[in-house]
Design a protein around this motif. Structure first.
Motif, mmCIF file in Angstrom:
data_model
loop_
_atom_site.group_PDB
_atom_site.id
_atom_site.type_symbol
_atom_site.label_atom_id
_atom_site.label_comp_id
_atom_site.label_asym_id
_atom_site.label_seq_id
_atom_site.Cartn_x
_atom_site.Cartn_y
_atom_site.Cartn_z
ATOM 1 N N LEU A 182 58.940 32.396 -28.171
ATOM 2 C CA LEU A 182 57.371 31.993 -28.039
ATOM 3 C C LEU A 182 56.321 32.733 -28.589
ATOM 4 C CD1 LEU A 182 57.925 30.607 -24.374
ATOM 5 C CD2 LEU A 182 57.560 29.044 -26.385
ATOM 6 N N THR A 183 56.554 34.132 -28.225
ATOM 7 C CA THR A 183 55.580 35.066 -29.034
ATOM 8 C C THR A 183 55.363 34.907 -30.608
ATOM 9 O OG1 THR A 183 55.942 36.558 -27.068
ATOM 10 C CG2 THR A 183 54.833 37.419 -28.934
ATOM 11 N N ALA A 184 56.800 34.897 -31.154
ATOM 12 C CA ALA A 184 56.503 34.986 -32.625
ATOM 13 C C ALA A 184 56.059 33.595 -33.149
ATOM 14 C CB ALA A 184 57.860 34.897 -33.073
ATOM 15 N N ALA A 185 56.078 32.340 -32.448
ATOM 16 C CA ALA A 185 55.671 30.976 -32.608
ATOM 17 C C ALA A 185 54.016 31.257 -32.475
ATOM 18 C CB ALA A 185 56.152 29.978 -31.829
ATOM 19 N N ARG A 186 53.685 31.691 -31.512
ATOM 20 C CA ARG A 186 52.288 31.738 -31.263
ATOM 21 C C ARG A 186 51.565 32.518 -32.241
ATOM 22 N NH1 ARG A 186 49.291 28.839 -29.538
ATOM 23 N NH2 ARG A 186 50.253 28.425 -27.775
ATOM 24 N N SER A 187 52.207 33.678 -32.588
ATOM 25 C CA SER A 187 51.411 34.747 -33.554
ATOM 26 C C SER A 187 51.550 33.976 -34.889
ATOM 27 C CB SER A 187 52.105 35.965 -33.689
ATOM 28 O OG SER A 187 51.899 36.832 -34.724
ATOM 29 N N LEU A 188 52.614 33.365 -35.466
ATOM 30 C CA LEU A 188 52.645 32.722 -36.712
ATOM 31 C C LEU A 188 51.605 31.487 -36.674
ATOM 32 C CD1 LEU A 188 56.546 32.967 -37.404
ATOM 33 C CD2 LEU A 188 54.744 34.166 -38.657
ATOM 34 N N GLN A 189 51.788 30.521 -35.789
ATOM 35 C CA GLN A 189 51.068 29.511 -35.740
ATOM 36 C C GLN A 189 49.387 29.721 -35.929
ATOM 37 O OE1 GLN A 189 52.000 25.766 -33.627
ATOM 38 N NE2 GLN A 189 50.257 26.026 -32.614
ATOM 39 N N ASN A 190 49.130 30.871 -35.267
ATOM 40 C CA ASN A 190 47.758 31.404 -35.294
ATOM 41 C C ASN A 190 47.394 31.758 -36.910
ATOM 42 O OD1 ASN A 190 47.286 31.037 -32.683
ATOM 43 N ND2 ASN A 190 47.429 33.200 -31.955
ATOM 44 N N LYS A 191 48.492 32.463 -37.645
ATOM 45 C CA LYS A 191 48.271 32.685 -39.128
ATOM 46 C C LYS A 191 48.226 31.565 -40.145
ATOM 47 C CE LYS A 191 49.191 37.555 -37.670
ATOM 48 N NZ LYS A 191 50.515 38.489 -37.953
ATOM 49 N N GLY A 192 48.624 30.260 -39.343
ATOM 50 C CA GLY A 192 48.600 29.256 -40.388
ATOM 51 C C GLY A 192 50.031 28.772 -40.607
ATOM 52 N N PHE A 193 50.893 29.370 -40.050
ATOM 53 C CA PHE A 193 52.182 28.815 -40.312
ATOM 54 C C PHE A 193 52.638 27.499 -39.654
ATOM 55 C CE2 PHE A 193 52.487 33.243 -41.790
ATOM 56 C CZ PHE A 193 53.610 33.295 -42.585
ATOM 57 N N GLU A 194 53.544 26.758 -40.370
ATOM 58 C CA GLU A 194 54.045 25.569 -39.491
ATOM 59 C C GLU A 194 55.191 26.082 -38.647
ATOM 60 O OE1 GLU A 194 55.866 21.003 -40.449
ATOM 61 O OE2 GLU A 194 54.949 22.209 -42.011
ATOM 62 N N VAL A 195 55.293 25.892 -37.692
ATOM 63 C CA VAL A 195 56.641 26.404 -36.739
ATOM 64 C C VAL A 195 57.034 25.331 -35.857
ATOM 65 C CG1 VAL A 195 57.183 28.113 -34.943
ATOM 66 C CG2 VAL A 195 55.187 28.704 -36.571
ATOM 67 N N ILE A 196 58.353 25.249 -35.804
ATOM 68 C CA ILE A 196 59.265 24.544 -34.954
ATOM 69 C C ILE A 196 59.836 25.326 -33.916
ATOM 70 C CG2 ILE A 196 60.665 22.523 -34.685
ATOM 71 C CD1 ILE A 196 59.739 21.332 -37.171
ATOM 72 N N LEU A 197 59.962 25.149 -32.907
ATOM 73 C CA LEU A 197 61.009 25.979 -32.010
ATOM 74 C C LEU A 197 62.009 25.071 -31.469
ATOM 75 C CD1 LEU A 197 57.996 27.146 -30.560
ATOM 76 C CD2 LEU A 197 59.925 28.791 -30.118
ATOM 77 N N LEU A 198 63.238 25.469 -31.803
ATOM 78 C CA LEU A 198 64.427 24.707 -31.147
ATOM 79 C C LEU A 198 65.242 25.358 -29.858
ATOM 80 C CD1 LEU A 198 66.172 23.874 -34.634
ATOM 81 C CD2 LEU A 198 64.537 22.609 -33.499
ATOM 82 N N GLU A 199 65.078 24.526 -28.634
ATOM 83 C CA GLU A 199 65.631 25.371 -27.508
ATOM 84 C C GLU A 199 66.607 24.199 -27.182
ATOM 85 O OE1 GLU A 199 66.601 26.851 -24.602
ATOM 86 O OE2 GLU A 199 65.156 27.847 -25.536
ATOM 87 N N GLY A 200 67.771 24.970 -26.967
ATOM 88 C CA GLY A 200 68.925 24.328 -26.510
ATOM 89 C C GLY A 200 69.027 23.847 -24.892
ATOM 90 N N ARG A 201 68.239 24.514 -24.231
ATOM 91 C CA ARG A 201 68.139 24.036 -22.615
ATOM 92 C C ARG A 201 67.167 22.776 -22.530
ATOM 93 N NH1 ARG A 201 69.789 28.254 -19.323
ATOM 94 N NH2 ARG A 201 69.861 30.577 -20.142
ATOM 95 N N ASN A 202 66.938 22.386 -21.124
ATOM 96 C CA ASN A 202 65.909 21.411 -21.187
ATOM 97 C C ASN A 202 64.829 21.932 -20.569
ATOM 98 O OD1 ASN A 202 66.573 22.103 -18.524
ATOM 99 N ND2 ASN A 202 67.495 20.242 -17.978
ATOM 100 N N ARG A 203 64.580 23.407 -20.697
ATOM 101 C CA ARG A 203 63.261 23.884 -20.535
ATOM 102 C C ARG A 203 62.984 25.217 -21.297
ATOM 103 N NH1 ARG A 203 64.632 28.972 -18.612
ATOM 104 N NH2 ARG A 203 66.570 29.239 -17.724
#
Length: 452
Positions: A45-66
């Motif tokens: 989540l931290t990496a995604a937030r940081s990269l998205q704030n810098k203009g990257f297109e980010v998709i997180l894939l999570e195996g759980r239902n949460r």
């Protein structure tokens, strides 16, 4: 050359340079770099937030239902959310999670290890004489461990080294019980493994933040929910294979394939050790060695909710010197923080893993035997309970990483190294300074985002 003409030429060159830079930036924006992050725990989540704030297109894939990973707040008791994974900010001074919690408007409650009451094997509060003896024994133990780390060069377990230094075979039964109590509560619960599994040289390698430990009154998920706002997170996506080459990455899941320029892998060490996710081509030899050299520990929790409090209310910690090493030695009094009579018990290492194979009722019954040996047979039965089995969890296979015999900080460094410019790694196990902590995982997320 005429000075005015020289300035004119310089202006033309600067204008051309600026125009070229603007064009390059414009092209970068138009061809936004796409990154896939595997795992929506705090590192992901931290990496995604940081990269998205810098203009990257980010998709997180999570195996759980949460989301959250090992940050998991159970809402089963609506009036008392409890954390089944991490519970505390360990050391509030300078800790980045303290600042993050403030941004998320989290309600925090300070606790300290010093605010504890200790019960003897007979169920009575330890005497002042016995308390002083334990303090002296702890000081002696700390000096011996420093000596071991200064003088032992060959890989050896902490238990083996201590047995040599303390002449273990000749200890009286009471001295052995005292030592085992200290080793269990101070070391094994901290590092999630028996002293027989921990590296004598490196088990406590790392840094710490000062100050009280802060408990989340409404649960740690306040932080993960805050970080997740606005992110593209796909739940129930089990990653099966990671293919990578110089052109990018192709991630195969149970719900289709995803392509990107790069991938960040935040899978827990226990999952990497099981080889559940296939890498093609295979991971470098040094990375595989690092994965298999480090250990994945176990620290399980049991929450017991009672109709009323029967324990002394003014202590954060209730501890018992157990005749059998590592069995229900530490409890946390949560009534002060939650205003509801709840006790939290811990079990680590061998015993923590052993009880995962018991039925829930047997675990609760065993815990109640310990509590009744302290507070008497008349105490009430719990109204309800909640417990964890982290070693059996297919998304973690353990609680957090530790330095196993033969492992070194170089293995964590190797685990965190990227493969080319396509495959990156984050998570608490990659943290050199703060392994096995939430802040270590958080900082690894910032690190990997910076690498990208």
């Amino acid at each position: 050359m005429n000075r005015r003409y020289f300035l004119y030429l310089t202006t033309l060159v600067l204008a051309a340079t600026l125009s070229s830079q603007k064009s390059a930036i414009s092209n970068q924006i138009k061809t936004k770099k796409k990154v896939i992050i595997i795992g929506a725990g705090i590192a992901g989540l931290t990496a995604a937030r940081s990269l998205q704030n810098k203009g990257f297109e980010v998709i997180l894939l999570e195996g759980r239902n949460r989301i959250g990973g090992r940050l998991w707040t159970s809402k089963k008791w609506k009036d008392a959310p409890v954390d089944m994974g991490a519970s505390w900010i360990h050391g509030k001074e300078g800790n980045p999670i303290t600042k993050l919690a403030k941004s998320a408007n989290a309600k925090l409650f300070p606790t300290t290890y010093n605010n504890a009451i200790v019960y003897d094997t007979n169920g009575k509060v330890i005497t002042e004489v016995r308390d002083n003896k334990l303090d002296k024994l702890q000081s002696k133990l700390e000096k011996i461990i420093l000596k071991i780390q200064d003088n032992y060069s060959q890989p050896i377990s902490l238990q083996q080294a201590l047995e040599k230094e303390l002449n273990w075979q000749n200890l009286s039964e009471i001295d052995r019980i005292d030592l085992e109590y200290l080793l269990n509560t101070i070391i094994e619960h901290e590092y999630a493994a028996d002293t027989s599994k921990l590296s004598a040289q490196y088990f406590d390698e790392g840094k710490e933040f000062d100050g009280n430990h802060l408990l989340f009154i409404n649960g740690y998920n306040v932080v993960t929910d805050y970080l997740a706002k606005g992110l593209n997170i796909k739940l129930n996506h089990l990653v099966q294979e990671i293919r990578y080459d110089s052109q990018g990455v192709n991630i195969k899941t149970n719900q289709g394939n995803f392509k990107a320029n790069a991938v960040i892998v935040t899978l827990p060490l226990g999952v990497l050790q099981k080889n559940i996710v296939k890498f093609s081509p295979s991971l470098p030899t040094n990375k595989i060695k690092a994965i298999n050299s480090l250990g994945m520990g176990i620290l399980n929790k049991l929450y017991l909710r009672f109709p009323s409090r029967f324990w002394t209310k003014n202590y954060d910690w209730i501890e018992r010197i157990s005749p059998k090493k590592g069995q229900w030695s530490e409890w946390v009094n949560l009534e002060s923080a939650l205003k509801i009579p709840i006790l939290l018990g811990f079990n680590a290492g061998k015993f923590g893993n052993q009880i995962e194979f018991w039925k829930d009722e047997k675990i609760v019954e065993d815990a109640m035997k310990t509590l009744r040996s302290i507070f008497g047979n008349s105490i009430p039965n719990p109204q309800d309970y909640q417990l964890t089995r982290w070693n059996s969890d297919q998304f973690t296979f353990g609680s957090y990483s530790y330095y196993a015999i033969g492992s070194t900080p170089q293995h964590r460094r190797e685990l965190g190294k990227p493969i080319g410019k396509q495959v990156y790694f984050a998570g608490e196990a990659t943290s050199l300074d703060y392994p096995a902590t939430v802040h270590g995982a958080y900082l690894s997320g910032l690190r990997v985002a910076e690498e990208l």
